[in-house]
Design a protein around this motif. Structure first.
Motif, PDB file in Angstrom:
ATOM      1  N   MET A   1     -28.159   3.370  31.817  1.00 20.70           N
ATOM      2  CA  MET A   1     -28.093   3.626  33.255  1.00 20.70           C
ATOM      3  C   MET A   1     -26.675   4.044  33.644  1.00 20.70           C
ATOM      4  O   MET A   1     -25.708   3.435  33.205  1.00 20.70           O
ATOM      5  N   LYS A   2     -26.555   5.070  34.472  1.00 23.19           N
ATOM      6  CA  LYS A   2     -25.242   5.528  34.902  1.00 23.19           C
ATOM      7  C   LYS A   2     -24.672   4.593  35.955  1.00 23.19           C
ATOM      8  O   LYS A   2     -25.383   3.899  36.660  1.00 23.19           O
ATOM      9  N   MET A   3     -23.319   4.628  36.065  1.00 22.82           N
ATOM     10  CA  MET A   3     -22.657   3.742  36.995  1.00 22.82           C
ATOM     11  C   MET A   3     -23.101   4.000  38.431  1.00 22.82           C
ATOM     12  O   MET A   3     -23.241   3.069  39.215  1.00 22.82           O
ATOM     13  N   LYS A   4     -23.341   5.271  38.786  1.00 30.29           N
ATOM     14  CA  LYS A   4     -23.772   5.547  40.147  1.00 30.29           C
ATOM     15  C   LYS A   4     -25.102   4.878  40.436  1.00 30.29           C
ATOM     16  O   LYS A   4     -25.355   4.414  41.552  1.00 30.29           O
ATOM     17  N   ASP A   5     -25.986   4.820  39.427  1.00 32.06           N
ATOM     18  CA  ASP A   5     -27.250   4.121  39.592  1.00 32.06           C
ATOM     19  C   ASP A   5     -27.002   2.625  39.754  1.00 32.06           C
ATOM     20  O   ASP A   5     -27.656   1.961  40.562  1.00 32.06           O
ATOM     21  N   ILE A   6     -26.064   2.098  38.967  1.00 33.46           N
ATOM     22  CA  ILE A   6     -25.722   0.683  39.075  1.00 33.46           C
ATOM     23  C   ILE A   6     -25.119   0.389  40.443  1.00 33.46           C
ATOM     24  O   ILE A   6     -25.440  -0.623  41.078  1.00 33.46           O
ATOM     25  N   LEU A   7     -24.260   1.278  40.928  1.00 38.54           N
ATOM     26  CA  LEU A   7     -23.677   1.096  42.259  1.00 38.54           C
ATOM     27  C   LEU A   7     -24.773   1.024  43.320  1.00 38.54           C
ATOM     28  O   LEU A   7     -24.713   0.182  44.218  1.00 38.54           O
ATOM     29  N   SER A   8     -25.752   1.891  43.214  1.00 41.53           N
ATOM     30  CA  SER A   8     -26.861   1.870  44.169  1.00 41.53           C
ATOM     31  C   SER A   8     -27.608   0.546  44.098  1.00 41.53           C
ATOM     32  O   SER A   8     -27.964  -0.041  45.127  1.00 41.53           O
ATOM     33  N   ASP A   9     -27.832   0.058  42.882  1.00 46.35           N
ATOM     34  CA  ASP A   9     -28.513  -1.233  42.706  1.00 46.35           C
ATOM     35  C   ASP A   9     -27.677  -2.371  43.287  1.00 46.35           C
ATOM     36  O   ASP A   9     -28.211  -3.277  43.944  1.00 46.35           O
ATOM     37  N   ILE A  10     -26.375  -2.326  43.019  1.00 46.19           N
ATOM     38  CA  ILE A  10     -25.493  -3.386  43.514  1.00 46.19           C
ATOM     39  C   ILE A  10     -25.494  -3.413  45.035  1.00 46.19           C
ATOM     40  O   ILE A  10     -25.610  -4.479  45.656  1.00 46.19           O
ATOM     41  N   VAL A  11     -25.366  -2.249  45.651  1.00 49.91           N
ATOM     42  CA  VAL A  11     -25.347  -2.189  47.113  1.00 49.91           C
ATOM     43  C   VAL A  11     -26.671  -2.688  47.689  1.00 49.91           C
ATOM     44  O   VAL A  11     -26.689  -3.434  48.679  1.00 49.91           O
ATOM     45  N   ALA A  12     -27.773  -2.312  47.070  1.00 49.00           N
ATOM     46  CA  ALA A  12     -29.081  -2.790  47.529  1.00 49.00           C
ATOM     47  C   ALA A  12     -29.163  -4.313  47.424  1.00 49.00           C
ATOM     48  O   ALA A  12     -29.662  -4.990  48.339  1.00 49.00           O
ATOM     49  N   ASP A  13     -28.669  -4.849  46.320  1.00 44.96           N
ATOM     50  CA  ASP A  13     -28.653  -6.304  46.143  1.00 44.96           C
ATOM     51  C   ASP A  13     -27.748  -6.980  47.161  1.00 44.96           C
ATOM     52  O   ASP A  13     -28.048  -8.077  47.644  1.00 44.96           O
ATOM     53  N   LYS A  14     -26.615  -6.344  47.485  1.00 48.92           N
ATOM     54  CA  LYS A  14     -25.684  -6.917  48.475  1.00 48.92           C
ATOM     55  C   LYS A  14     -26.345  -7.014  49.841  1.00 48.92           C
ATOM     56  O   LYS A  14     -26.126  -7.983  50.575  1.00 48.92           O
ATOM     57  N   ARG A  15     -27.128  -6.005  50.191  1.00 46.28           N
ATOM     58  CA  ARG A  15     -27.812  -6.059  51.490  1.00 46.28           C
ATOM     59  C   ARG A  15     -28.753  -7.270  51.545  1.00 46.28           C
ATOM     60  O   ARG A  15     -28.841  -7.957  52.566  1.00 46.28           O
ATOM     61  N   ILE A  16     -29.426  -7.526  50.429  1.00 45.05           N
ATOM     62  CA  ILE A  16     -30.323  -8.690  50.366  1.00 45.05           C
ATOM     63  C   ILE A  16     -29.513  -9.982  50.433  1.00 45.05           C
ATOM     64  O   ILE A  16     -29.869 -10.924  51.151  1.00 45.05           O
ATOM     65  N   GLU A  17     -28.401 -10.034  49.680  1.00 40.88           N
ATOM     66  CA  GLU A  17     -27.553 -11.226  49.675  1.00 40.88           C
ATOM     67  C   GLU A  17     -27.029 -11.544  51.072  1.00 40.88           C
ATOM     68  O   GLU A  17     -27.033 -12.702  51.508  1.00 40.88           O
ATOM     69  N   VAL A  18     -26.544 -10.502  51.761  1.00 43.34           N
ATOM     70  CA  VAL A  18     -25.989 -10.719  53.097  1.00 43.34           C
ATOM     71  C   VAL A  18     -27.081 -11.183  54.060  1.00 43.34           C
ATOM     72  O   VAL A  18     -26.871 -12.098  54.870  1.00 43.34           O
ATOM     73  N   ALA A  19     -28.258 -10.576  53.965  1.00 41.85           N
ATOM     74  CA  ALA A  19     -29.372 -10.992  54.829  1.00 41.85           C
ATOM     75  C   ALA A  19     -29.740 -12.447  54.569  1.00 41.85           C
ATOM     76  O   ALA A  19     -29.974 -13.214  55.513  1.00 41.85           O
ATOM     77  N   ASP A  20     -29.763 -12.841  53.304  1.00 38.49           N
ATOM     78  CA  ASP A  20     -30.071 -14.230  52.961  1.00 38.49           C
ATOM     79  C   ASP A  20     -29.001 -15.175  53.502  1.00 38.49           C
ATOM     80  O   ASP A  20     -29.311 -16.251  54.030  1.00 38.49           O
ATOM     81  N   ALA A  21     -27.739 -14.766  53.359  1.00 37.59           N
ATOM     82  CA  ALA A  21     -26.638 -15.600  53.835  1.00 37.59           C
ATOM     83  C   ALA A  21     -26.681 -15.758  55.353  1.00 37.59           C
ATOM     84  O   ALA A  21     -26.455 -16.849  55.890  1.00 37.59           O
ATOM     85  N   ARG A  22     -26.999 -14.661  56.038  1.00 42.98           N
ATOM     86  CA  ARG A  22     -27.122 -14.738  57.499  1.00 42.98           C
ATOM     87  C   ARG A  22     -28.262 -15.673  57.907  1.00 42.98           C
ATOM     88  O   ARG A  22     -28.190 -16.330  58.950  1.00 42.98           O
ATOM     89  N   GLY A  23     -29.291 -15.727  57.076  1.00 44.41           N
ATOM     90  CA  GLY A  23     -30.392 -16.631  57.356  1.00 44.41           C
ATOM     91  C   GLY A  23     -29.992 -18.092  57.228  1.00 44.41           C
ATOM     92  O   GLY A  23     -30.472 -18.949  57.967  1.00 44.41           O
ATOM     93  N   ARG A  24     -29.088 -18.355  56.273  1.00 44.04           N
ATOM     94  CA  ARG A  24     -28.614 -19.731  56.086  1.00 44.04           C
ATOM     95  C   ARG A  24     -27.564 -20.116  57.126  1.00 44.04           C
ATOM     96  O   ARG A  24     -27.539 -21.257  57.601  1.00 44.04           O
ATOM     97  N   MET A  25     -26.679 -19.185  57.450  1.00 40.77           N
ATOM     98  CA  MET A  25     -25.652 -19.430  58.462  1.00 40.77           C
ATOM     99  C   MET A  25     -25.515 -18.188  59.338  1.00 40.77           C
ATOM    100  O   MET A  25     -25.085 -17.137  58.864  1.00 40.77           O
ATOM    101  N   PRO A  26     -25.882 -18.271  60.601  1.00 43.90           N
ATOM    102  CA  PRO A  26     -25.783 -17.119  61.489  1.00 43.90           C
ATOM    103  C   PRO A  26     -24.354 -16.573  61.569  1.00 43.90           C
ATOM    104  O   PRO A  26     -23.379 -17.310  61.395  1.00 43.90           O
ATOM    105  N   TYR A  27     -24.250 -15.290  61.847  1.00 46.37           N
ATOM    106  CA  TYR A  27     -22.952 -14.618  61.928  1.00 46.37           C
ATOM    107  C   TYR A  27     -22.010 -15.351  62.886  1.00 46.37           C
ATOM    108  O   TYR A  27     -20.833 -15.559  62.576  1.00 46.37           O
ATOM    109  N   GLU A  28     -22.522 -15.749  64.045  1.00 47.50           N
ATOM    110  CA  GLU A  28     -21.680 -16.368  65.071  1.00 47.50           C
ATOM    111  C   GLU A  28     -21.081 -17.680  64.584  1.00 47.50           C
ATOM    112  O   GLU A  28     -19.927 -17.999  64.893  1.00 47.50           O
ATOM    113  N   GLU A  29     -21.857 -18.446  63.817  1.00 48.36           N
ATOM    114  CA  GLU A  29     -21.352 -19.719  63.294  1.00 48.36           C
ATOM    115  C   GLU A  29     -20.296 -19.476  62.228  1.00 48.36           C
ATOM    116  O   GLU A  29     -19.259 -20.148  62.192  1.00 48.36           O
ATOM    117  N   LEU A  30     -20.549 -18.508  61.338  1.00 48.14           N
ATOM    118  CA  LEU A  30     -19.555 -18.171  60.313  1.00 48.14           C
ATOM    119  C   LEU A  30     -18.275 -17.655  60.959  1.00 48.14           C
ATOM    120  O   LEU A  30     -17.169 -18.010  60.534  1.00 48.14           O
TER     121      LEU A  30
END
Length: 268
Positions: A1-30
């Motif tokens: 897999m090329k790095m650009k493909d990995i970058l796309s995967d990483i960014v997609a995973d980050k969006r999920i991670e951030v959404a999950d984190a916001r679910g655990r602690m709202p932005y305003e509280e953080l």
């Protein structure tokens, strides 16, 4: 897999991670917690500019291209050893899936060292900047390849608002335009994002192009990233205007990364 493909995967995973984190602690509280935390007074850019070595030692246990580099590396041993051996700043990977890192790493070592800490991750959301400040980071990495100009500008502005410096990662002439956004440091990545091939010549080439594109009075601190393994390379890069040298694998692949750094600094 090329790095650009990995970058796309990483960014997609980050969006999920951030959404999950916001679910655990709202932005305003953080945000409330982050703004209540002590604001960093450590400047990574000034530390690099004033340092004789400029080495940014990285705690990096694995990478997408090479797998585990040093799976059992002990954070609480390696990071203080880096500081004692002459590191000008620290880079700590906080991505778990691809790099074996954790945000908690910064929290754990912050009381142990008094040099600037960079949160090295794939920052795509202001939420991650609040996390970085609350954890005790002094600077964050923004990667041009992951962000369009407007989004990068927004994140850079928010980082500065929070008292965080920004290391902007670029790797091609097409990304030189990002340097006009006003990052504290510009890191030139020597790793080709399509082939994984690493060539330090990229730093020399882009530094020259950058000097022609950005007025001297607005010039950021230059950092060379990836592929540095010899003291003579650091000396040549310094002659070309670089003041920071981000090094991870060269030290982390050794049994004692702190000792490896000490030997490297002594050879400069």
């Amino acid at each position: 897999m090329k790095m650009k493909d990995i970058l796309s995967d990483i960014v997609a995973d980050k969006r999920i991670e951030v959404a999950d984190a916001r679910g655990r602690m709202p932005y305003e509280e953080l945000e409330r917690l982050a703004l209540a935390a002590p604001r960093s007074t450590r400047s990574m850019s000034r530390a690099l500019a004033a340092s004789d070595s400029g080495i940014i030692s990285e705690f990096k246990r694995k990478s997408p291209s090479k797998g585990w580099i040093h799976e059992d590396a002990q954070l609480l041993q390696v990071v203080p050893a880096y500081a004692a051996a002459g590191a000008s700043a620290l880079s700590i990977l906080t991505d778990m899936k691809y790099f074996g890192g954790e945000l908690e790493f910064i929290r754990k070592v912050r009381p142990m060292v008094d040099i600037p800490i960079l949160r090295k991750d794939f920052i795509i959301d202001e939420y991650q900047l609040l996390e970085a400040r609350l954890a005790g980071a002094d600077a964050v990495l923004l990667i041009a390849a992951c962000l369009d100009m407007d989004r990068c500008s927004q994140l850079l502005g928010k980082a500065h608002e929070l008292g965080l410096e920004v290391l902007l990662d670029i790797h091609s002439t097409e990304e030189l335009k990002y340097a006009a956004l006003g990052a504290d440091m510009v890191g030139i990545n020597n790793r080709n994002l399509g082939t994984f091939h690493t060539d330090v010549r990229n730093s020399f080439d882009l530094a020259q192009a950058l000097s022609e594109a950005v007025p001297a009075q607005n010039a950021p601190v230059l950092v060379s990233e990836s592929g540095i393994s010899a003291p003579e390379t650091v000396r040549s890069l310094r002659d070309a205007g670089f003041r920071g040298f981000l090094m991870g694998e060269n030290f982390m692949k050794r049994e004692d990364p702190g000792k490896a750094l000490r030997e490297f600094v002594e050879a400069l």
